[in-house]
Design an enzyme around this catalytic site. Structure first.
Site, PDB file in Angstrom:
ATOM      1  CB  SER A 139      -0.866  -0.002   1.263  1.00 42.04           C
ATOM      2  OG  SER A 139      -1.497   1.237   1.464  1.00 42.04           O
ATOM      3  CE1 TYR A 152      -4.586  -2.454   4.957  1.00 40.86           C
ATOM      4  CE2 TYR A 152      -4.067  -0.128   4.647  1.00 40.86           C
ATOM      5  CZ  TYR A 152      -4.322  -1.395   4.123  1.00 40.86           C
ATOM      6  OH  TYR A 152      -4.289  -1.579   2.758  1.00 40.86           O
TER       7      TYR A 152
END
Ligand SMILES: NC(=O)c1ccc[n+]([C@@H]2O[C@H](COP(=O)([O-])OP(=O)(O)OC[C@H]3O[C@@H](n4cnc5c(N)ncnc54)[C@H](OP(=O)(O)O)[C@@H]3O)[C@@H](O)[C@H]2O)c1
Length: 259
Positions: A139, A152
């Site tokens: 990400s 996360y």
């Protein structure tokens, strides 16, 4: 050698689009997600449209034992996986003190433990054949800590670090590891709470089809770490130009609710 791609998280979003992209390239597929009924429909669609072979497995990767069971199921069918795409994952938004521990431990299992387990289990056969592609979906948040996405963003930092070290260890072989690093993508990943933060104003979610197409292209070409989109590239590289405290101030602002 007949290519066979195992793709986790194939039931929606980026994974679903990657399945379609691989199928259009006539690559046989092993599709994995919890929602097996979606995979069965997708199998019928892709087999009919592209004349490929698709295998489906309904597995909950929040328990890494299921990643091991998946490996054994695949071996029992005597399938030779030549491409592994660890895409299954999820996030969560909120003050760490208020978010659910159960959800976060599950996130760590899906985003990290099962990804490591599948890579560990499928890599030896690739080494033996000296032929393989691995792609891990990291990400933009892999590059910098994002408040309110604490677990996360840390999980995706792991994915990037793991992918880059493994890629380097595999230098000199015909096996490559790609870390695909998208910014916001228009999928079920984004909750309504996330969409009300500053980040999404400046950086509109991308079409998952575009992200999938680019990702598959990078993986097949054996590329390493790839950030998608110029804006995301600038944000990811912020720590190079600003001190860590300033980076955190900026990411805190981006992740805060719009006033
Ligand atoms: N969307 C974004 O903005 C964005 C940005 C950067 C990175 N990413 C990453 O991209 C990847 C794909 O996400 P997406 O955006 O496409 O979201 P998505 O549409 O919600 O898809 C997530 C996929 O992961 C699967 N999955 C989730 N939990 C699972 C579990 N416990 N066991 C097995 N499979 C599970 C889901 O399938 P089932 O529900 O059927 O199990 C689904 O197929 C994730 O790793 C995510 O972190 C997304």
């Amino acid at each position: 050698m007949k290519e066979l791609a195992l793709l986790t998280g194939a039931s929606s979003g980026i994974g679903l689009e990657m399945a379609k992209e691989l199928a259009a390239k006539k690559i046989d597929l092993v599709l994995v997600a919890r929602r097996g009924e979606i995979l069965v429909d997708l199998k019928a669609e892709l087999e009919n449209k592209h004349g490929i072979k698709v295998y489906t497995f309904a597995k909950d990767l929040s328990d890494p034992a299921n990643a091991m069971a998946l490996f054994h199921d695949v071996k029992d069918l005597q399938l030779q996986v030549t491409m592994l795409i660890n895409n299954a994952g999820f996030g969560g938004y909120g003050n760490f003190v208020e978010t659910s521990l159960e959800e976060e431990l599950s996130m760590i299992q899906v985003n990290i433990s099962s990804l490591v387990a599948l890579t560990k289990l499928f890599l030896p056969d690739m080494i033996q054949q000296n032929h393989g592609r691995i792609m891990n979906i990291a990400s933009l948040l892999s590059f910098l800590p994002f408040p309110y996405y604490s677990v996360y963003s840390a999980s995706k930092a792991f994915v990037l670090s793991f992918s880059e070290t493994l890629r380097t260890e595999l230098e000199g072989t015909n096996i490559t590891v790609t870390a695909l690093c998208p910014g916001p993508v228009d999928t079920a990943f984004n909750t309504s709470e996330m969409l009300q933060t500053n980040a999404y104003d400046a950086n509109k979610p991308m079409d998952p089809q575009i992200v999938a197409k680019k990702g598959i292209g990078y993986m097949l070409a054996g590329k390493g770490t790839k950030i998608i989109g110029l804006m995301n590239w600038f944000i990811a590289n912020m720590p190079r130009f600003s001190p860590r405290w300033l980076t955190l101030k900026i990411t805190k602002h981006l992740a805060s609710r719009k006033k």
